[in-house]
Design an enzyme around this catalytic site. Sequence first.
Site, mmCIF file in Angstrom:
data_model
loop_
_atom_site.group_PDB
_atom_site.id
_atom_site.type_symbol
_atom_site.label_atom_id
_atom_site.label_comp_id
_atom_site.label_asym_id
_atom_site.label_seq_id
_atom_site.Cartn_x
_atom_site.Cartn_y
_atom_site.Cartn_z
ATOM 1 N N GLY A 1 -78.024 29.532 -28.547
ATOM 2 C CA GLY A 1 -78.100 30.473 -27.434
ATOM 3 C C GLY A 1 -78.642 31.812 -27.894
ATOM 4 N N HIS B 1 -68.001 33.775 -25.080
ATOM 5 C CA HIS B 1 -67.396 34.589 -24.020
ATOM 6 C C HIS B 1 -68.013 34.324 -22.646
ATOM 7 C CE1 HIS B 1 -70.270 38.359 -24.302
ATOM 8 N NE2 HIS B 1 -70.936 37.233 -24.110
ATOM 9 N N ASP C 1 -82.274 27.651 -27.487
ATOM 10 C CA ASP C 1 -81.941 28.189 -26.169
ATOM 11 C C ASP C 1 -82.652 27.343 -25.120
ATOM 12 O OD1 ASP C 1 -80.992 29.954 -24.089
ATOM 13 O OD2 ASP C 1 -80.895 31.539 -25.594
ATOM 14 N N LYS D 1 -73.343 33.942 -31.349
ATOM 15 C CA LYS D 1 -73.167 35.370 -31.126
ATOM 16 C C LYS D 1 -73.174 35.656 -29.633
ATOM 17 C CE LYS D 1 -76.471 38.367 -31.358
ATOM 18 N NZ LYS D 1 -76.304 38.952 -30.005
ATOM 19 N N ASP E 1 -80.368 22.153 -24.829
ATOM 20 C CA ASP E 1 -79.109 22.440 -24.150
ATOM 21 C C ASP E 1 -77.978 22.291 -25.157
ATOM 22 O OD1 ASP E 1 -76.793 22.494 -22.616
ATOM 23 O OD2 ASP E 1 -77.621 21.262 -21.001
ATOM 24 N N MET E 2 -77.262 23.370 -25.450
ATOM 25 C CA MET E 2 -76.194 23.337 -26.456
ATOM 26 C C MET E 2 -75.038 22.435 -26.043
ATOM 27 S SD MET E 2 -74.654 27.156 -25.932
ATOM 28 C CE MET E 2 -74.176 27.756 -24.285
#
Length: 329
Positions: free
Chosen positions: A202, A264, A225, A260, A246-247
């Site tokens: 990402g 969140h 990403d 990083k 796609d992670m």
Amino acid sequence: MADQMEFTTRELLEAQAHVWNLLLSYFKSMCLKSAVELGIADVLKKHGKPMELSDLMSTLSISPLRTDSFRRFMRTLTHMDLFAEKKLNDPDDHQVKYYLLTPSSHLLVSGETMNVIPFINLEVDPMMMGASQVIGSWFKSPKASPFELFHSKGLWEMTSERPELNKMMNEGMASGSRLVCDTVLMTCGHVFRGLKSLVDVGGGTGTMARAIARAFPEIKCTVLDLPHVVDSLKEEDSVVEYVGGDMFVSVPHANAVLLKWILHDWNDEECVKILRRCKEAIPIKDAGGKIIIIDMVVDATIDKHAVETQLYFDLLMMMLTTGKEREEI
């Protein structure tokens, strides 16, 4: 517990002042936005020394008819510690107020590497701020976020459909990363030593990955990403490799993965899925595999202003995504 009738008049007056302060606090963001639009920091930086109000206005092409209004505006900006003021004597020995940069307004100088102007422009954009109007009603809504309630689409869906929002998002995230990159490499550089390869999951436009690759040329750095984020970057950068993907599906194999400001953005269940894909991409711990996480830790400081920033960022995540800023435990 005391009821309302037991409060003194003084306490209620102080309470009203407090409530009004909270009510009008949106002026902080709007004053910051206006300071950026006017380019006040650029003018002060270029001038190279404290600047008197009339000279500042002249350089900014502000009419003398706005002198009193602009003085009041600058009074608020200095109260916010965005700029500083200094009183000096003029040639006639009259005391005159001059304005100068602070560490905060240094971050508003457009020519500086560490400027955060794109991040400010992102967060004060009406498309982003509009969702704040429906936070209260969202608590009774089935929608995943206030952003989705307000726009009828989630943030990631909107960025994939609107190139202008995607561009603003990428530039904002990159500008917010520069100082973090330097800080991480200065204080935690040992985490990257000995690695042969790393995937920035990402990683957007690759600000962090490029910083790592320059600091540790022996590390092959890859940015993963979504395709609409990295497709236009693949041929422009020889320092890192860009991979569209796609992670939640798969992460390219490497010695280490970096997350990083990623976790969140997602709820706990989604974070577990991301971490599983990351674990599949790296060697076991005894063989040197690492998952490196950079995120805010709520209540990890006793500084009141820092705690307030953490709480606001947590609400920002709640408003825009399904995620949150997490506590240590």
